[in-house]
Design a protein around this motif. Structure first.
Motif, mmCIF file in Angstrom:
data_model
loop_
_atom_site.group_PDB
_atom_site.id
_atom_site.type_symbol
_atom_site.label_atom_id
_atom_site.label_comp_id
_atom_site.label_asym_id
_atom_site.label_seq_id
_atom_site.Cartn_x
_atom_site.Cartn_y
_atom_site.Cartn_z
ATOM 1 N N LYS A 205 52.627 -13.528 -50.466
ATOM 2 C CA LYS A 205 51.606 -12.554 -50.073
ATOM 3 C C LYS A 205 50.215 -13.172 -50.057
ATOM 4 N N ARG B 217 52.281 -9.583 -42.908
ATOM 5 C CA ARG B 217 51.539 -9.205 -44.096
ATOM 6 C C ARG B 217 50.188 -9.891 -44.024
ATOM 7 N N ASP B 256 51.590 -5.101 -46.184
ATOM 8 C CA ASP B 256 52.830 -5.865 -46.250
ATOM 9 C C ASP B 256 53.943 -4.992 -45.668
#
Lengths: 229, 327
Positions: A205, B217, B256
């Protein structure tokens, strides 16, 4: 140390059968792997963002975030996901790198008559299976409804049937040559294993851009090289 | 002499305890500012009551029997007990209701760093406030609370548990395949996801969309503006939340679209907290609009839980300047 590592990521590389093709891959990405090749004792190469380790440790480092990404075999991931229960290792499996292709097989001694493992199962109700992959072996035999006694060994599995430790083995084979030389016959193919690119969930992420760029380049490399490493 | 304690549990001594306390005080102050009232519930609950949540994903670490032979479990989270409290003790109260908690929960996990079987959780539940306003409020409390603790570099990954299933049903993905795709996603296995799609009889554009979307994301605006039309429609709920966030909250949020929380009761927006100093999420949460109904008081709800020990590790890591990977 000079500047950030070229990919902006820390990569965990396995010292083992996948090491040479993984290095070739890094070279094709334009990373100088000279020091990696020439110095077998050094473990950390900050200048190119690489750490090296025993193959089965790669998922451990990546899961904990000590490395952002890693290269590891599907055999290692499967064995450790059975270890962790149904949740598996908390890592992303991003890409099949194609190299390091090998098959997880169940093999037993060549014999004129009945397969000795089958005979043991029929007459004694259980087959003894020697393996370095106890969880994959146990899982396979359970799924196929056979009772087995799993004997975990750390070294050459091929010795076990010859020495009478077990009737069968579960092992990874690339060419089948070692099996053949030890008079063993493949009885069942369990799963095909290749090298995989894995990533830490938080890096996935927070370092998305660097990671996607790496995946893109690896995918392109795979297309032009037919994923041959 | 060795007097063992159960695997996955540990003792907390004064120095660590003091640090944990200062973190929980900072969180509590923020929760209080936003009018979330602290509650306690029993550590032990009847298994049949907790089973209205999702005991398959949150497997209890410990089960016991009481004197009458009923099965008890040590609670696996606080969300389900609070749903029970709302349905029984607040059956006639006017929503919205706001609760916060600091409590130990017990889960059957493989013990590792920052992931004990007995874990100290801090969290809030906002009951009766639907999306997107309720979700935006909870995200705001989350960001402000983390900042109050002194955590600096965290980000919130925001996704939607309904997004991928909705897209699959629009693309008429057969039920069995849909289940396999979700399974691959929840195992974070993009190789398996891709293989399932390659084997399927879906048209190529659908396959490509299903393969590509969960890998998207990053910062919200560029991500949303680059979405293909069909996916953009599915992501409208996320845009609505973003539109309600103030600047200091919005700057922490990344989207995300591949985020899948493992809990069965999540229905809409879901989120996780990441910090570069820690390899695991510090906590997370989401909307659970159906759970209260299972206790007889149908109300939309949203909340989050933070692992206090993980938050502590991340704070200590930030202090040392850790960034994940090599220095």
């Amino acid at each position: 140390m000079s500047g950030p590592p070229p990919l902006g990521l820390t990569i965990a590389l396995p010292r083992g059968a996948l090491f040479a093709p993984a290095l070739a891959l890094l070279q094709r990405l334009g990373i100088d792997t000279h020091e990696l090749e020439s110095n077998e004792r050094r473990l950390i190469f900050p200048e190119i963002g690489v750490i090296t380790m025993r193959p089965s440790d790669v998922p451990t480092y990546v899961e904990a975030g000590a490395a952002d990404v890693g290269i590891t075999g599907r055999d290692v991931l499967l064995e450790q996901s059975e270890l962790a229960g149904r949740e598996g290792r908390a890592v992303y499996e991003l890409l099949d790198l194609g190299f390091g292709r090998a098959v997880m097989v169940l093999a037993s001694a060549r014999s004129e008559g009945e397969d000795p493992a089958r005979r043991a199962l029929r007459r004694l109700g259980v087959m003894r299976v020697a393996t370095k992959y106890p969880r994959i072996a146990a899982g396979h035999l359970e799924r196929t409804g056979r009772q087995a006694e799993i004997v975990e060994v750390k070294g050459s599995t091929e010795l076990a049937p010859i020495a009478g430790l077990a009737e069968a083995i579960v092992d990874l084979t690339a060419t089948g040559r070692t099996l053949q030389e030890n008079n063993l016959v493949v009885r069942e193919e369990i799963v095909v294993c290749t090298a995989r690119l894995i990533a830490n969930p938080v890096s996935h992420k927070l370092k998305a851009q660097a990671l996607d760029e790496l995946v893109q380049r690896l995918r392109k490399d795979g297309e032009s090289n037919g994923f041959q490493g | 002499m060795i007097h063992p304690i159960p695997s996955g549990t540990r003792d907390v001594l004064p120095e660590e305890s003091a640090e944990l306390r200062s973190i929980s005080e900072a969180l509590r102050a923020t929760f209080t500012d936003f009018s979330y009232g602290e509650i306690y519930t029993p550590a032990l609950e009847y298994e049949s009551v907790l089973a209205r949540g999702d005991l398959r994903a949150l497997e209890p670490a410990y089960r016991l029997f009481d004197h009458s032979g009923q099965t008890l479990v040590l609670r696996t989270d606080m969300t389900v007990p609070i749903a029970r409290v709302v349905a029984t003790r607040y059956a006639d109260s006017e929503p919205p209701l706001r609760f916060c908690y600091f409590a130990h929960c017990y889960r059957r996990v493989r013990p590792e760093r920052g992931r004990p079987r007995e874990l100290l959780q801090a969290g809030i539940e906002l009951i009766g406030s639907p999306a997107p306003a309720g979700t935006a409020e909870v995200l705001t409390v989350l960001v402000r609370a983390l900042r109050a603790c002194g955590l600096e570099r965290f980000r919130i990954g925001l996704g939607d548990a309904a997004l991928y299933p909705q897209l699959m049903s629009e693309l008429e993905v057969p039920a069995l395949l849909a289940e396999r795709l979700l399974d691959a996603l929840s195992r974070r296995n993009f190789v398996a996801l891709s293989e399932e799609l390659d084997r399927s009889t879906l048209p190529e554009p659908a396959r490509e969309l299903l393969r590509d979307l969960p890998q998207r994301r990053g910062d919200p605006q560029p991500l949303l503006s680059a979405l293909p039309a069909r996916a953009a429609a599915a992501a409208e709920g996320l845009s609505a939340i973003l539109a309600l966030l103030e600047g200091d909250v919005a700057e922490r949020v990344i989207l995300d679209l591949g985020l899948v929380r493992e809990l069965g009761y999540y229905t809409g927006a879901i989120f996780e907290v990441y910090d570069p100093a820690l390899g695991h999420p510090i906590g997370g949460g989401g909307r659970y609009d159906d759970l209260l109904g299972r206790f007889g008081r149908p109300l939309p709800a949203v909340g989050f839980a933070l692992g206090l020990e993980r938050l502590h590790i991340a704070l200590a890591g930030e202090e040392r300047g850790e960034n994940g990977g090599l220095p």
